[in-house]
Each structure stands twice: as C-alpha cells, then as structure tokens.
Design an enzyme around this catalytic site. Structure first.
Site, PDB file in Angstrom:
ATOM      1  N   HIS A 115     -54.506   3.694 118.007  1.00  0.00           N
ATOM      2  CA  HIS A 115     -54.539   4.419 119.286  1.00  0.00           C
ATOM      3  C   HIS A 115     -55.397   5.687 119.183  1.00  0.00           C
ATOM      4  CE1 HIS A 115     -52.584   5.707 123.144  1.00  0.00           C
ATOM      5  NE2 HIS A 115     -52.857   6.915 122.661  1.00  0.00           N
ATOM      6  N   GLU A 116     -55.178   6.485 118.171  1.00  0.00           N
ATOM      7  CA  GLU A 116     -55.928   7.750 118.052  1.00  0.00           C
ATOM      8  C   GLU A 116     -57.407   7.488 117.751  1.00  0.00           C
ATOM      9  OE1 GLU A 116     -54.736  10.318 119.251  1.00  0.00           O
ATOM     10  OE2 GLU A 116     -52.611   9.807 119.228  1.00  0.00           O
ATOM     11  N   HIS A 119     -59.081   6.791 120.913  1.00  0.00           N
ATOM     12  CA  HIS A 119     -59.443   8.032 121.625  1.00  0.00           C
ATOM     13  C   HIS A 119     -60.740   8.616 121.067  1.00  0.00           C
ATOM     14  CE1 HIS A 119     -56.165   8.411 124.328  1.00  0.00           C
ATOM     15  NE2 HIS A 119     -55.223   8.676 123.438  1.00  0.00           N
ATOM     16  N   HIS A 125     -56.220   6.433 128.126  1.00  0.00           N
ATOM     17  CA  HIS A 125     -55.005   5.619 128.177  1.00  0.00           C
ATOM     18  C   HIS A 125     -55.196   4.435 129.116  1.00  0.00           C
ATOM     19  CE1 HIS A 125     -52.698   9.256 126.544  1.00  0.00           C
ATOM     20  NE2 HIS A 125     -52.967   8.403 125.580  1.00  0.00           N
ATOM     21  N   CYS A 153     -60.445  -2.796 127.060  1.00  0.00           N
ATOM     22  CA  CYS A 153     -60.666  -1.733 126.070  1.00  0.00           C
ATOM     23  C   CYS A 153     -61.577  -2.226 124.942  1.00  0.00           C
ATOM     24  CB  CYS A 153     -59.334  -1.241 125.497  1.00  0.00           C
ATOM     25  SG  CYS A 153     -58.406  -0.198 126.644  1.00  0.00           S
TER      26      CYS A 153
HETATM   27 ZN   LIG Z   1     -53.151   8.678 123.621  1.00  0.00          ZN
HETATM   28 ZN   LIG Z   2     -56.499  -1.504 127.194  1.00  0.00          ZN
END
Ligand SMILES: [Zn+2]
Ligand SMILES: [Zn+2]
Length: 167
Positions: A115-116, A119, A125, A153
């Site tokens: 996740h990070e 980013h 998000h 994503c």
């Molecule tokens: Zn986040």
């Molecule tokens: Zn996604």
C-alpha cells in the site's frame, strides 16, 4: 527500489515483503539500520514517523523502511505506515498488525508495505474494497482487502513504473 529493515525486524518478514513487491518492481536488499533515537517521543512512548523518514539520506532510489516500533504522525494517534512522495521514501510498522497467527500477521504487513509503495508510485486510495490501495484504518479493514492491486490501479502503476524507468 530498496528494502531496509530497522533493528528488530526478522529477515523472514523482509523476504515476504520483497517477494510480493518483486512482482511489480525490482527490489534490492538494503540491509538493517539502527533505530534513530531522535525519533522517539518519550511522552507518547511512540516513534515519530516523519523524523524517521527524515533521518534517511536522500537518494534517487525509492526506499521502503520496515520497523516494529509504534509509529505516529502529527494529529494522529498512530499510523500503520506513511509514504513521503517528496523523498520517495516510505515506512511501515508491524507494531499494530500483530496476530497470534503468524500467517495473518505476515499478510497484514505485506498489504501495508505494498500500500505505501503504491502511494510512492503515485496511487491514491482506491474505492475497490478488495484492492490493496483501499484505505484501512483498522485491522478488520486491513484483513478485508487483498494484497494485490486491482486492474485499474495495476494499469496506473505500470504506466508510472514505465514513465519513471523503474521496472
Ligand atoms: Zn494510504
Ligand atoms: Zn485499486
């Protein structure tokens, strides 16, 4: 990108994170660092995530730091992790992701690490509750989401990786 463990993190944890991130981007082992004592806040008995990230020398590489200490940022009681797009460095902690079941604990830290890094690679998000970029502020939310990027994503990520020549 470079993976760096802070003292106290098991090598095995780093290997699992490296394996998962390695599906998307090349990963180098950056070894282990001592904890920066200046990041410790005695009153809160927690570690300042921004100070920890700031203590890392700026390089051209993305760096993901992994620690076991309890992290906070200003105005929040705690954070699972933070990503600083300016320095391209991120930090995640296993501290609040614990479980008696090591498989569950491992899955959680992998998700927070991915996740990070997402980013750092420009992802925000994601509304898809199965996507690793879905916002999670509690363990049940972490457990609910997957450890992979959703198709949307993934497409964005591949574009960023190609544009920045990261691979
Ligand atoms: Zn986040
Ligand atoms: Zn996604």
């Amino acid at each position: 990108m470079i993976l760096v463990a802070y003292e106290g993190i098991e090598h095995e944890t780093m290997q699992f994170i490296a394996e998962t991130l390695g599906k998307y981007i090349s990963v180098l082992d950056g070894g282990t660092l001592p904890l920066p004592r200046e990041a410790y806040d005695q009153e809160r008995n927690q570690w300042n995530a921004a100070v920890m990230i700031g203590s890392i020398e700026d390089t051209d590489n993305m760096i993901l730091l992994v620690t076991h200490v309890d992290l906070f940022v200003q105005d929040l009681n705690f954070v699972f992790g933070v990503a600083d797009r300016a320095s391209m460095n991120a930090l995640v902690s296993t501290n609040r992701l614990g479980s008696l079941d090591p498989t569950i604990a491992r899955r959680r830290i992998i998700k927070e690490a991915v996740h990070e890094v997402g980013h750092l690679l420009d992802l925000d998000h994601c509304p898809d509750s199965r996507c690793v970029m879905h916002f999670s502020n509690s363990l049940s939310e972490v457990d609910e989401k997957g450890k992979e990027f959703c198709p949307s994503c993934t497409r964005h990520l591949e574009k960023v990786i190609e544009l920045r020549g990261l691979y």
